[in-house]
Design a protein around this motif. Structure first.
Motif, short mmCIF file in Angstrom:
data_model
loop_
_atom_site.label_atom_id
_atom_site.label_comp_id
_atom_site.label_asym_id
_atom_site.label_seq_id
_atom_site.Cartn_x
_atom_site.Cartn_y
_atom_site.Cartn_z
N ALA A 54 36.69 45.81 39.16
CA ALA A 54 36.13 44.64 39.88
C ALA A 54 36.91 43.35 39.47
N VAL A 55 37.10 43.10 38.32
CA VAL A 55 37.91 42.02 37.80
C VAL A 55 39.43 42.03 38.45
N LEU A 56 39.94 43.29 38.37
CA LEU A 56 41.26 43.35 39.04
C LEU A 56 41.35 43.06 40.59
N GLU A 57 40.31 43.52 41.21
CA GLU A 57 40.21 43.14 42.45
C GLU A 57 39.96 41.66 42.74
N ALA A 58 39.06 40.94 41.93
CA ALA A 58 38.98 39.64 41.97
C ALA A 58 40.49 38.88 42.11
N VAL A 59 41.29 39.24 40.97
CA VAL A 59 42.53 38.38 40.73
C VAL A 59 43.29 38.77 42.14
N GLN A 60 43.29 39.94 42.17
CA GLN A 60 44.09 40.31 43.38
C GLN A 60 43.80 39.32 44.62
N ARG A 61 42.65 39.39 44.95
CA ARG A 61 41.89 38.60 46.12
C ARG A 61 42.54 37.19 45.89
N ALA A 62 42.32 36.62 44.72
CA ALA A 62 42.67 35.17 44.57
C ALA A 62 44.19 34.91 44.78
N ARG A 63 45.06 35.83 44.42
CA ARG A 63 46.44 35.63 44.19
C ARG A 63 46.79 35.80 46.00
N GLU A 64 46.21 36.57 46.66
CA GLU A 64 46.48 36.65 48.12
C GLU A 64 45.96 35.47 48.79
#
Length: 238
Positions: A154-164
């Motif tokens: 879940a944390v990795l997905e949050a970081v990926q979304r923010a980067r996008e």
């Protein structure tokens, strides 16, 4: 103006500034994993017109259930009595309160991690006199690694979304401001799927030989995690 008011920190803007914009995202993860524990409920019954005889039958049958469960050794991780009752049933006719019969019940809970032993224990319990078996209900341990893995994803997905989001503006992430856990597990202390439909057993002890063991297929469990994250990013190229 005194020195204390001059040196007071200036609170950060809740939504960032043009120089340090903020981006808020939510990260989610859902995993399907094999269960680690199976739970069964065992109800032992007795009835009779004599209270003492009904209690003696209930005690004997309860002891048979406990002895059978304990004979499986470490395969049965938990064995506990959940409830006991002895209830008089009154006659429906006549003016006085006269007892027609007594109903006795003991409810026992067993937890197993060895699913091979589970099938054999379930059918052997169901073969006992006046004994009912419900379950199994599958679950994960409270400290199962699956919970931590779901939170990590879940944390990795949050970081990926923010980067996008930042990349779409020609910017990049600069710092993490906040990471909020919204309740990683589904279903309280245990991450569980819905319970399997109960499987009642009631068989006579007069059957010859041990019954064949049930082939039980473990029900996969759903582990869910969700986090909110806030980041600062470099000024966008608008």
């Amino acid at each position: 103006m005194d020195a204390s008011s001059t040196d007071a920190p200036v609170p950060a803007a809740p939504y960032g500034t043009p120089e340090t914009p903020r981006v808020a995202v939510r990260g989610e993860a859902r995993l399907e994993v094999d269960p680690e524990i199976a739970r069964i409920g065992i109800t032992v019954g007795a009835r009779g017109s004599d209270r003492r005889a009904a209690l003696e039958d209930l005690t004997r049958r309860n002891a048979a259930v406990l002895d059978l469960a304990r004979s499986f050794g470490e395969a049965v991780e938990k064995l506990e009595t959940g409830a006991f009752s002895i209830t008089p049933e009154l006659t429906r006719r006549g003016k006085g309160e006269r007892v027609r019969t007594y109903h006795g019940k003991v409810y026992v809970i067993a937890e197993l991690a060895d699913f091979t032993a589970l099938g054999e224990l379930t059918t052997r319990l169901g073969d006992l006199e006046m004994t009912r078996v419900d379950g199994p209900w599958w679950k994960l341990r409270p400290d199962s690694p699956a919970h931590g893995e779901a939170r990590r994803q879940a944390v990795l997905e949050a970081v990926q979304r923010a980067r996008e989001y930042a990349g779409a503006l020609g910017a990049r992430l600069s710092a993490l401001v906040e990471l909020a856990d919204l309740g990683a597990e589904n279903g309280g202390a245990y991450a569980m799927a819905r319970p399997a439909a109960p499987m009642p057993f009631s068989a006579s002890a007069e059957l010859a030989g041990a019954p064949p063991a049930l082939d039980l297929e473990p029900q996969r469990q759903t582990v869910y995690a969700q986090v909110n994250a806030r980041f600062t990013m470099t000024p966008p190229a608008l």
